[in-house]
Design an enzyme around this catalytic site. Structure first.
Site, PDB file in Angstrom:
ATOM      1  CE  LYS A 117      -4.167  -1.796   1.989  1.00 53.61           C
ATOM      2  NZ  LYS A 117      -5.125  -1.986   3.435  1.00 53.61           N
ATOM      3  CE  LYS A 198      -6.143 -10.937  -3.906  1.00 54.65           C
ATOM      4  NZ  LYS A 198      -6.325 -10.870  -2.436  1.00 54.65           N
ATOM      5  CE  LYS A 201     -13.431  -2.622  -4.819  1.00 56.92           C
ATOM      6  NZ  LYS A 201     -14.148  -1.642  -3.837  1.00 56.92           N
TER       7      LYS A 201
END
Ligand code: TRP
Length: 334
Positions: A117, A198, A201
């Site tokens: 992140k 994977k 979004k």
């Protein structure tokens, strides 16, 4: 705190649409668990956690309601599970702070999800992003949770929950249980546009199947899945990169129809991928038809959803307060 019985705790962030990967990887497991352990399941909408990513405050309440409606429409039953909003139990932040004091910084710095992140949101590497797993540990342990249905990406955070419980118990006495992750046995659902990655979004709107997608959207998106030209299928070929899209279509059929789509495809070669895509689209659309209808119905009456959340929140908070009472005494703050 009872240590003998299973207590299930899990959360989902209100970050917009749920996709079929979220369902296959963890939400499906929530539903199975509420039947196996009725009245021992705590499921919440992780709004505090969602604040670690940039968001529009005006949208937050809608996102929370929408996620609650999705969970209820999937079959989450407030009689069996306590469904609530994380921030309706502010005690969890208090416990998170106390956990910070028994958490090694190095444990946080090695977290894969934090590193990912931080890389993705370079301009917003906030403390919350790093502290995220500590709050997650508080989420789980404040209800005495020992069984945590999550996707593979959260396993490291559940490990950290165990480290934190151990450190706390060592220093302040035996208060918290060992939490174990519960994974669903499911193939990883891959991205529709880049099926070696994977489903997420973050790869764009065409790359995932939202649970709310209408049948025509599903078909349109599945038509975009890359396939290969020969139509020949074997188990070995399905493991290759060139067949990642084909494998995904078969996985979707197996997931939604419960049929052995691989065996069928191998038995009826050469496979026409146009037909396979239609078949997969029908399987997905059919599997979530009830869900879509229920969700639309629920969204017509947001006050009813708010009531479910408020009553879940009150129940959760009562338990959280009891735990905090024990924690404050154990730590010498009371
Ligand atoms: N981190 C989880 C996710 O992104 C959400 C979450 C927050 C959670 N607190 C939790 C999951 C506690 C399980 C238990 O999916």
């Amino acid at each position: 705190m009872k240590k003998d019985a299973t207590i299930v705790v899990s959360g989902a962030q209100p970050t917009g649409e749920l996709h079929i990967g979220n369902w296959a990887g963890s939400l499906r497991n929530w539903l199975a668990l509420q039947d196996a352990h009725p009245e021992r399941c705590w499921f919440f909408i992780a709004d505090y956690h969602a604040m670690t990513i940039a968001y529009d405050p005006k949208e937050m309440q809608h996102r929370i309601l929408d996620l609650a409606a999705s969970l209820l429409a999937l079959g989450l039953d407030p009689k069996k599970s306590t469904l609530f909003v994380q921030s309706d139990v502010p005690e969890v932040v208090e416990l998170g702070w106390i956990f910070n004091t028994v958490t090694p910084v190095a444990e946080m710095e090695r977290m894969t999800q934090y590193k990912d992140k931080a890389e993705r949101q370079e301009k917003n590497i906030n403390m919350g992003l790093m502290d995220y797993p500590v709050l997650q540990a508080a989420d789980i342990l404040i209800y005495g949770g020992n069984a945590v249905p999550v996707g593979q990406d959260q396993v490291q955070h559940v490990e950290t929950t165990r480290v934190i419980a151990r450190n706390f118990n060592k220093r302040f006495g035996n208060v918290f249980p060992e939490a174990k992750e519960l994974l669903t046995e499911t193939p990883k659902i891959m991205s529709l546009t880049e099926p070696t990655k994977k489903m997420s979004k973050s790869h764009g709107p065409k790359s995932y199947l939202a649970l709310d997608d209408e049948p025509e959207d599903i078909l349109k998106k599945l038509k975009g899945v890359p396939t290969e030209p020969s139509g020949t299928i074997t188990d070995a070929l399905l493991k290759t990169e060139a067949y990642a899209g084909v494998a995904l279509l078969l996985d979707l059929i197996e997931l939604c129809d419960g049929k052995d789509a691989r065996k069928e495809a191998i038995a009826s070669q050469p496979v026409k991928y146009g037909d396979l895509k239609k078949r997969a689209a029908e399987a997905v659309a059919g599997r979530f038809a009830d869900y879509r209808a229920k969700k639309k119905e629920l969204m017509k009456n947001p006050d009813r959803i708010r009531m479910v959340l408020a009553s879940g929140g009150a129940k959760a908070r009562a338990v959280a307060k009891q735990t905090m009472d024990t924690v404050l005494r154990a730590t010498g703050l009371r």
